[in-house]
Design a protein around this motif. Structure first.
Motif, PDB file in Angstrom:
ATOM      1  N   HIS A 137     -11.606  -9.975 -73.446  1.00 36.88           N
ATOM      2  CA  HIS A 137     -11.683 -11.002 -72.408  1.00 36.88           C
ATOM      3  C   HIS A 137     -10.642 -10.691 -71.338  1.00 36.88           C
ATOM      4  O   HIS A 137      -9.450 -10.625 -71.632  1.00 36.88           O
ATOM      5  N   ARG A 138     -11.097 -10.510 -70.091  1.00 27.71           N
ATOM      6  CA  ARG A 138     -10.217 -10.144 -68.986  1.00 27.71           C
ATOM      7  C   ARG A 138     -10.037 -11.314 -68.032  1.00 27.71           C
ATOM      8  O   ARG A 138     -11.021 -11.926 -67.612  1.00 27.71           O
ATOM      9  N   LYS A 139      -8.780 -11.584 -67.676  1.00 30.42           N
ATOM     10  CA  LYS A 139      -8.493 -12.599 -66.674  1.00 30.42           C
ATOM     11  C   LYS A 139      -8.783 -12.018 -65.296  1.00 30.42           C
ATOM     12  O   LYS A 139      -8.653 -10.810 -65.099  1.00 30.42           O
ATOM     13  N   PRO A 140      -9.170 -12.836 -64.336  1.00 31.09           N
ATOM     14  CA  PRO A 140      -9.366 -12.315 -62.980  1.00 31.09           C
ATOM     15  C   PRO A 140      -8.061 -11.735 -62.426  1.00 31.09           C
ATOM     16  O   PRO A 140      -6.983 -12.285 -62.635  1.00 31.09           O
ATOM     17  N   SER A 141      -8.178 -10.601 -61.742  1.00 34.79           N
ATOM     18  CA  SER A 141      -7.020  -9.961 -61.124  1.00 34.79           C
ATOM     19  C   SER A 141      -7.445  -9.427 -59.759  1.00 34.79           C
ATOM     20  O   SER A 141      -8.611  -9.543 -59.378  1.00 34.79           O
ATOM     21  N   GLN A 142      -6.520  -8.814 -59.025  1.00 34.99           N
ATOM     22  CA  GLN A 142      -6.878  -8.282 -57.708  1.00 34.99           C
ATOM     23  C   GLN A 142      -7.870  -7.138 -57.832  1.00 34.99           C
ATOM     24  O   GLN A 142      -8.779  -7.009 -57.015  1.00 34.99           O
ATOM     25  N   THR A 143      -7.719  -6.305 -58.852  1.00 37.16           N
ATOM     26  CA  THR A 143      -8.639  -5.184 -59.028  1.00 37.16           C
ATOM     27  C   THR A 143      -9.992  -5.647 -59.571  1.00 37.16           C
ATOM     28  O   THR A 143     -11.007  -5.029 -59.293  1.00 37.16           O
ATOM     29  N   ASN A 144      -9.977  -6.715 -60.369  1.00 38.37           N
ATOM     30  CA  ASN A 144     -11.213  -7.253 -60.936  1.00 38.37           C
ATOM     31  C   ASN A 144     -11.231  -8.764 -60.697  1.00 38.37           C
ATOM     32  O   ASN A 144     -10.896  -9.550 -61.584  1.00 38.37           O
ATOM     33  N   PRO A 145     -11.608  -9.206 -59.477  1.00 39.30           N
ATOM     34  CA  PRO A 145     -11.519 -10.633 -59.145  1.00 39.30           C
ATOM     35  C   PRO A 145     -12.465 -11.514 -59.967  1.00 39.30           C
ATOM     36  O   PRO A 145     -12.221 -12.703 -60.133  1.00 39.30           O
ATOM     37  N   GLN A 146     -13.519 -10.927 -60.512  1.00 38.47           N
ATOM     38  CA  GLN A 146     -14.482 -11.699 -61.285  1.00 38.47           C
ATOM     39  C   GLN A 146     -13.965 -12.016 -62.685  1.00 38.47           C
ATOM     40  O   GLN A 146     -14.271 -13.054 -63.255  1.00 38.47           O
ATOM     41  N   GLY A 147     -13.184 -11.082 -63.261  1.00 38.91           N
ATOM     42  CA  GLY A 147     -12.761 -11.250 -64.655  1.00 38.91           C
ATOM     43  C   GLY A 147     -13.944 -11.016 -65.573  1.00 38.91           C
ATOM     44  O   GLY A 147     -14.831 -10.228 -65.260  1.00 38.91           O
ATOM     45  N   GLY A 148     -13.981 -11.673 -66.722  1.00 38.72           N
ATOM     46  CA  GLY A 148     -15.142 -11.589 -67.600  1.00 38.72           C
ATOM     47  C   GLY A 148     -14.849 -10.912 -68.921  1.00 38.72           C
ATOM     48  O   GLY A 148     -13.702 -10.756 -69.327  1.00 38.72           O
ATOM     49  N   ILE A 149     -15.920 -10.502 -69.588  1.00 36.46           N
ATOM     50  CA  ILE A 149     -15.819  -9.903 -70.918  1.00 36.46           C
ATOM     51  C   ILE A 149     -16.221  -8.431 -70.820  1.00 36.46           C
ATOM     52  O   ILE A 149     -17.314  -8.112 -70.358  1.00 36.46           O
ATOM     53  N   ASP A 150     -15.334  -7.542 -71.251  1.00 32.68           N
ATOM     54  CA  ASP A 150     -15.623  -6.112 -71.284  1.00 32.68           C
ATOM     55  C   ASP A 150     -15.978  -5.724 -72.705  1.00 32.68           C
ATOM     56  O   ASP A 150     -15.337  -6.164 -73.654  1.00 32.68           O
ATOM     57  N   ARG A 151     -16.970  -4.865 -72.843  1.00 34.94           N
ATOM     58  CA  ARG A 151     -17.344  -4.335 -74.151  1.00 34.94           C
ATOM     59  C   ARG A 151     -16.964  -2.856 -74.178  1.00 34.94           C
ATOM     60  O   ARG A 151     -17.437  -2.082 -73.351  1.00 34.94           O
ATOM     61  N   VAL A 152     -16.092  -2.496 -75.136  1.00 29.57           N
ATOM     62  CA  VAL A 152     -15.545  -1.145 -75.196  1.00 29.57           C
ATOM     63  C   VAL A 152     -15.688  -0.608 -76.617  1.00 29.57           C
ATOM     64  O   VAL A 152     -15.454  -1.334 -77.581  1.00 29.57           O
ATOM     65  N   ALA A 153     -16.072   0.667 -76.730  1.00 26.84           N
ATOM     66  CA  ALA A 153     -16.135   1.309 -78.045  1.00 26.84           C
ATOM     67  C   ALA A 153     -14.720   1.625 -78.494  1.00 26.84           C
ATOM     68  O   ALA A 153     -13.986   2.326 -77.806  1.00 26.84           O
ATOM     69  N   ALA A 154     -14.313   1.087 -79.638  1.00 28.04           N
ATOM     70  CA  ALA A 154     -12.967   1.283 -80.162  1.00 28.04           C
ATOM     71  C   ALA A 154     -12.941   2.520 -81.061  1.00 28.04           C
ATOM     72  O   ALA A 154     -13.965   2.916 -81.623  1.00 28.04           O
ATOM     73  N   PRO A 155     -11.761   3.146 -81.214  1.00 26.62           N
ATOM     74  CA  PRO A 155     -11.656   4.297 -82.110  1.00 26.62           C
ATOM     75  C   PRO A 155     -11.920   3.897 -83.560  1.00 26.62           C
ATOM     76  O   PRO A 155     -11.649   2.771 -83.963  1.00 26.62           O
ATOM     77  N   MET A 156     -12.478   4.832 -84.326  1.00 23.30           N
ATOM     78  CA  MET A 156     -12.694   4.605 -85.748  1.00 23.30           C
ATOM     79  C   MET A 156     -12.256   5.848 -86.512  1.00 23.30           C
ATOM     80  O   MET A 156     -12.131   6.924 -85.930  1.00 23.30           O
ATOM     81  N   ALA A 157     -12.023   5.693 -87.797  1.00 21.08           N
ATOM     82  CA  ALA A 157     -11.527   6.802 -88.614  1.00 21.08           C
ATOM     83  C   ALA A 157     -12.543   7.935 -88.661  1.00 21.08           C
ATOM     84  O   ALA A 157     -13.754   7.703 -88.781  1.00 21.08           O
TER      85      ALA A 157
END
Length: 106
Positions: A47-67
Motif C-alpha cells: 500500500h503506497r501513500k500518495p507522493s510527488q512522484t506518485n500522486p495517486q498512491g494506491g496498491i502495488d503488486r510486486v513479486a517477492a523473492p523466494m528461496a
C-alpha cells in the motif's frame, strides 16, 4: 563457486508453499541470499501513500523473492520439474535436464 543451476530467464516450477505447482520465468537471481524472483509467483501487495512522484498512491503488486530451494527448472520437453546437471557437449559446458537429457542452454 560452481556454475549456477538456475539463471535469469529460466522457466521454473514452484515445488512448495502457497504457489505450489505454478510456473514462471525467473526475473532476478540473488545467489548470495539463495533467493530468486519469479514473475507472477509469490506476489505481495504494498500500500503506497500518495507522493510527488506518485500522486495517486494506491496498491502495488510486486513479486517477492523466494528461496531457490523451492523452485526447480522446468523440463524443456514436458514442463515438469527436473534437476540440472552439467555436461560438455561440442566443447561447451551446458546445463542438461536430468529427466529428459535435453539441453537447457542454447
Amino acid at each position: 563457486m560452481a556454475g549456477a543451476k538456475i539463471k535469469k530467464g529460466d522457466q521454473v516450477v514452484v515445488l512448495s508453499g502457497r504457489d505450489k505447482g505454478q510456473t514462471g520465468t525467473v526475473s532476478q537471481v540473488m545467489p548470495k541470499e539463495g533467493k530468486v524472483v519469479v514473475e507472477g509467483v509469490n506476489v505481495m501487495t504494498r500500500h503506497r501513500k500518495p507522493s510527488q512522484t506518485n500522486p495517486q498512491g494506491g496498491i502495488d503488486r510486486v513479486a517477492a523473492p523466494m528461496a531457490m530451494a523451492k523452485v526447480a527448472v522446468a523440463d524443456p520437453k514436458d514442463g515438469k520439474p527436473t534437476r540440472v546437471r552439467f555436461e560438455e557437449r561440442d566443447g561447451k559446458k551446458v546445463r542438461v535436464a536430468v529427466k529428459s537429457g535435453e539441453t537447457i542452454d542454447g
